[in-house]
Design an enzyme around this catalytic site. Structure first.
Site, PDB file in Angstrom:
ATOM      1  CB  CYS A  18      -0.938  -0.013   1.208  1.00 18.20           C
ATOM      2  SG  CYS A  18      -1.781   1.550   1.447  1.00 18.20           S
TER       3      CYS A  18
ATOM      4  CB  CYS B 134      -3.329   2.478  -1.641  1.00 17.76           C
ATOM      5  SG  CYS B 134      -3.550   0.769  -1.182  1.00 17.76           S
TER       6      CYS B 134
ATOM      7  CE  LYS C 264      -4.767   4.158  -6.329  1.00 21.31           C
ATOM      8  NZ  LYS C 264      -5.281   2.830  -6.105  1.00 21.31           N
TER       9      LYS C 264
ATOM     10  CE1 TYR D 295     -11.032  -1.907  -6.085  1.00 20.71           C
ATOM     11  CE2 TYR D 295     -11.062  -4.219  -6.699  1.00 20.71           C
ATOM     12  CZ  TYR D 295     -11.544  -3.182  -5.930  1.00 20.71           C
ATOM     13  OH  TYR D 295     -12.523  -3.415  -5.011  1.00 20.71           O
TER      14      TYR D 295
ATOM     15  CD  GLU E 134      -7.212   2.127  -8.724  1.00 23.55           C
ATOM     16  OE1 GLU E 134      -8.101   2.257  -7.888  1.00 23.55           O
ATOM     17  OE2 GLU E 134      -6.066   1.739  -8.424  1.00 23.55           O
TER      18      GLU E 134
ATOM     19  CG  HIS F 117     -28.660  23.543  -3.590  1.00 23.60           C
ATOM     20  ND1 HIS F 117     -28.725  22.626  -4.621  1.00 23.60           N
ATOM     21  CD2 HIS F 117     -28.871  24.765  -4.143  1.00 23.60           C
ATOM     22  CE1 HIS F 117     -28.971  23.277  -5.749  1.00 23.60           C
ATOM     23  NE2 HIS F 117     -29.062  24.565  -5.488  1.00 23.60           N
TER      24      HIS F 117
ATOM     25  CD  GLU G 298     -28.071  19.417  -4.141  1.00 25.54           C
ATOM     26  OE1 GLU G 298     -29.071  19.818  -3.532  1.00 25.54           O
ATOM     27  OE2 GLU G 298     -27.397  20.164  -4.887  1.00 25.54           O
TER      28      GLU G 298
HETATM   29  P1  NDP Z   1      -8.513  -7.614  -9.965  1.00 32.90           P
HETATM   30  O1  NDP Z   1      -8.865  -8.834  -9.237  1.00 32.90           O
HETATM   31  O2  NDP Z   1      -9.180  -6.334  -9.643  1.00 32.90           O
HETATM   32  O3  NDP Z   1      -8.752  -7.854 -11.521  1.00 32.90           O
HETATM   33  C1  NDP Z   1      -8.099  -8.901 -12.174  1.00 32.90           C
HETATM   34  C2  NDP Z   1      -8.416  -8.816 -13.653  1.00 32.90           C
HETATM   35  O4  NDP Z   1      -7.572  -9.706 -14.352  1.00 32.90           O
HETATM   36  C3  NDP Z   1      -9.847  -9.227 -13.959  1.00 32.90           C
HETATM   37  O5  NDP Z   1     -10.286  -8.469 -15.058  1.00 32.90           O
HETATM   38  C4  NDP Z   1      -9.693 -10.697 -14.334  1.00 32.90           C
HETATM   39  O6  NDP Z   1     -10.635 -11.110 -15.260  1.00 32.90           O
HETATM   40  C5  NDP Z   1      -8.333 -10.710 -15.003  1.00 32.90           C
HETATM   41  N1  NDP Z   1      -7.616 -11.971 -14.812  1.00 32.90           N
HETATM   42  C6  NDP Z   1      -7.515 -12.714 -13.700  1.00 32.90           C
HETATM   43  N2  NDP Z   1      -6.712 -13.769 -13.890  1.00 32.90           N
HETATM   44  C7  NDP Z   1      -6.297 -13.718 -15.165  1.00 32.90           C
HETATM   45  C8  NDP Z   1      -5.448 -14.519 -15.968  1.00 32.90           C
HETATM   46  N3  NDP Z   1      -4.872 -15.603 -15.484  1.00 32.90           N
HETATM   47  N4  NDP Z   1      -5.238 -14.131 -17.249  1.00 32.90           N
HETATM   48  C9  NDP Z   1      -5.834 -13.018 -17.758  1.00 32.90           C
HETATM   49  N5  NDP Z   1      -6.639 -12.223 -17.034  1.00 32.90           N
HETATM   50  C10 NDP Z   1      -6.871 -12.568 -15.763  1.00 32.90           C
HETATM   51  O7  NDP Z   1      -6.920  -7.514  -9.861  1.00 32.90           O
HETATM   52  P2  NDP Z   1      -5.884  -6.310  -9.938  1.00 32.90           P
HETATM   53  O8  NDP Z   1      -4.605  -6.934 -10.342  1.00 32.90           O
HETATM   54  O9  NDP Z   1      -6.420  -5.175 -10.730  1.00 32.90           O
HETATM   55  O10 NDP Z   1      -5.789  -5.850  -8.419  1.00 32.90           O
HETATM   56  C11 NDP Z   1      -5.407  -6.783  -7.423  1.00 32.90           C
HETATM   57  C12 NDP Z   1      -6.129  -6.521  -6.138  1.00 32.90           C
HETATM   58  O11 NDP Z   1      -5.566  -5.377  -5.519  1.00 32.90           O
HETATM   59  C13 NDP Z   1      -7.603  -6.197  -6.308  1.00 32.90           C
HETATM   60  O12 NDP Z   1      -8.392  -7.357  -6.271  1.00 32.90           O
HETATM   61  C14 NDP Z   1      -7.890  -5.286  -5.150  1.00 32.90           C
HETATM   62  O13 NDP Z   1      -8.303  -6.064  -4.073  1.00 32.90           O
HETATM   63  C15 NDP Z   1      -6.551  -4.643  -4.857  1.00 32.90           C
HETATM   64  N6  NDP Z   1      -6.538  -3.247  -5.341  1.00 32.90           N
HETATM   65  C16 NDP Z   1      -7.412  -2.361  -4.797  1.00 32.90           C
HETATM   66  C17 NDP Z   1      -7.429  -1.051  -5.210  1.00 32.90           C
HETATM   67  C18 NDP Z   1      -8.404  -0.104  -4.626  1.00 32.90           C
HETATM   68  O14 NDP Z   1      -8.948  -0.393  -3.560  1.00 32.90           O
HETATM   69  N7  NDP Z   1      -8.686   1.041  -5.256  1.00 32.90           N
HETATM   70  C19 NDP Z   1      -6.504  -0.563  -6.241  1.00 32.90           C
HETATM   71  C20 NDP Z   1      -5.647  -1.583  -6.764  1.00 32.90           C
HETATM   72  C21 NDP Z   1      -5.675  -2.877  -6.310  1.00 32.90           C
HETATM   73  P3  NDP Z   1     -12.016 -11.793 -14.786  1.00 32.90           P
HETATM   74  O15 NDP Z   1     -12.928 -10.685 -14.424  1.00 32.90           O
HETATM   75  O16 NDP Z   1     -12.424 -12.559 -15.990  1.00 32.90           O
HETATM   76  O17 NDP Z   1     -11.659 -12.682 -13.636  1.00 32.90           O
END
Ligand code: NDP
Length: 449
Positions: free
Chosen positions: A43, A48, A51, A178, A182, A438, A443
């Site tokens: 983080c 976080c 970022k 995410y 982002e 307002h 709101e």
């Molecule tokens: P996410 O879990 O958000 O998204 C993963 C993405 O990758 C999905 O679109 C998924 O597709 C795809 N995917 C998963 N496995 C594969 C694979 N083997 N090959 C190809 N595509 C794949 O992961 P992130 O890496 O973006 O973030 C990791 C974690 O970090 C998040 O789950 C979150 O908890 C945390 N995070 C939180 C943030 C916040 O609070 N603002 C910011 C950044 C990270 P599908 O939908 O088909 O599974």
């Protein structure tokens, strides 16, 4: 107690590990913590916090455009990536110092090296030193998943994105979650041509469909391209710089950078967990009960390494609950993993709490949905054709709000307050009875029809 060198040995000084260690020490425990990389964890060091600073930096691109309709004339505005990068990294250094100070002021011994469990209650450090502890806490976090395709090692992960020597002119980002959304927003605002490539047919699975669709539509209007149901065939280095990328349904194309953001894998390799019989799940995560305890009585785990909810505030709560339960003067308690608010810091951001409309329909049967689809006042004057969307999902049986979903500038800031109301079980009538402030975007929360 005298039989062990420490009451608690924590492996991993990220959000969960640091909180657990300092609170345990405050409860009177003798604590040590080992960290192989930098104090602060994902983080603070490469997640976080830096970022969010990049999100702020990126958003000025829109502000500089919009301000002209507000009467401002900006001459030759220039953006200096290296300046932003170095300022962000300097602040990360400051925060690492602050986290280290917190541990030191609580008299937690810090070992800046890798640690492994090498026997019952026994930890061996990289230097060869062996210590014993009555309790061991695994708080090692997770690392980016790098998919298996030819040339995958040529791609970067979000870890590397903070250290780039120059911004790419063209980037492909794999993933639709995410991090992909982002960073797509960040790079796009800086002028990079961004393509998101996702294996499925939707972004941000788990978020309400209406706000996901709105983000997709706005992102496309801003120039971000999306390729769905697409996988990588190969990535090859181009002798003149950059990479050739072949996707499943396209011709080979040339890009400057490829970034994978396809989820994160718990850091449990080579920790010696097998030597004491700690049970792992299918994704390599440490399996724990509601008190964060593993199947081994004296070993606990908190945060991303348990793959419950990979969010910093949850790791912190789990660390706090562990410390209070094991070393505090109270009954053990579990962290409530229900109704967790979350946000995606895209451009504009999404924020959400509770059930989506779809989940509520499946779970509750009868639901009432209220919506506000509006163009924020600032966007109207700026001539920015970008609409916001608020959605409130209520249980039809008793009017209780079970979910709120927003996509709007500052949505995460508004959501933090709204989430209290949802967690407290308030009803639509309670919101209606609250006077609007307002003119604000917030709101709309009390004016939804
Ligand atoms: P996410 O879990 O958000 O998204 C993963 C993405 O990758 C999905 O679109 C998924 O597709 C795809 N995917 C998963 N496995 C594969 C694979 N083997 N090959 C190809 N595509 C794949 O992961 P992130 O890496 O973006 O973030 C990791 C974690 O970090 C998040 O789950 C979150 O908890 C945390 N995070 C939180 C943030 C916040 O609070 N603002 C910011 C950044 C990270 P599908 O939908 O088909 O599974």
């Amino acid at each position: 107690m005298a039989d062990y060198d420490y009451d608690l040995f924590t492996i991993g000084a990220g959000s969960g590990g640091v909180r657990a260690s300092r609170v345990s020490a405050a409860h009177g425990a003798k604590v040590a913590i080992a960290e192989e990389f930098r104090v602060g964890g994902t983080c603070v060091i490469r997640g976080c916090v830096p970022k969010k600073m990049l999100v702020y930096g990126a958003h000025f691109a829109e502000d500089l455009e919009d301000c002209q309709k507000f009467g401002w004339e900006i001459g030759d505005a220039k953006f200096d990536w290296i300046k932003l990068r170095d300022n962000v990294l300097a602040d990360v250094d400051r925060l690492e110092g602050a986290y280290t100070d917190t541990l030191e002021s609580h008299e937690v011994d810090i070992f800046k090296e890798r640690a492994r469990i090498t026997g019952d209650h026994e930890i061996t450090l990289e230097s060869g030193k062996t210590v014993t502890a009555k309790h061991i806490l695994i708080a090692t976090g997770a690392h980016p998943r790098m998919p298996e395709c030819q040339g995958a090692d040529l791609a970067i992960s979000s870890n590397d994105a903070f250290h780039l020597d120059e911004l790419p002119k063209k980037i492909i980002i794999a993933g639709g979650g995410y991090i992909a959304n982002e960073f797509a927003g960040i790079f796009n605002e800086f002028g990079t041509k961004v393509t998101i490539v996702n294996r499925g047919d939707q972004i941000l699975r788990g978020y309400d469909e209406s706000v996901r669709d709105r983000l997709l539509q706005i992102s496309m209007t801003k120039g971000i391209q999306f390729r769905f149901n697409t996988v990588f065939e190969y990535i090859k280095e181009c002798p003149d710089g950059g990479y050739f990328v072949k996707l499943s349904d396209c011709e080979e194309e040339h890009v400057d950078l490829v970034m994978f953001a396809v989820g994160r894998v718990p850091n449990t390799k080579d920790l010696g967990l097998d030597s004491v019989g700690v049970e792992l799940g299918d994704n390599g995560e440490v399996k724990v009960d509601e008190f964060s305890k593993t199947n081994v009585d004296y070993i606990y785990a908190v945060g991303d390494v348990t793959d419950r909810v990979q969010l910093t505030p949850i790791a912190i709560r789990e660390g706090q609950a562990f410390a209070d339960s094991v070393f505090g003067d109270r009954e053990p308690y579990a962290v409530d993993h229900g109704c967790i608010p979350s946000a995606v810091f895209s451009h504009p951001p999404i924020a959400s709490v509770g059930m989506t409309e779809g989940e509520a329909k499946n779970t509750l049967g009868g639901v009432k949905v209220y919506q506000s689809d509006f163009r924020p006042m600032k966007n109207v004057l700026a001539g920015r054709n970008e609409r916001s969307l608020f959605k409130m999902v209520c249980d039809a049986a008793d009017d209780r709000i079970v979910g709120i979903h927003m996509i709007a500038p500052e949505a995460p800031e508004m959501m933090q307050a709204a989430a209290i109301a949802v967690k407290a079980g308030l009803t639509k009538a309670d919101f209606d009875a609250t006077t609007a402030i307002h003119p604000t975007m917030a709101e709309e929360l009390v004016l939804m029809r």
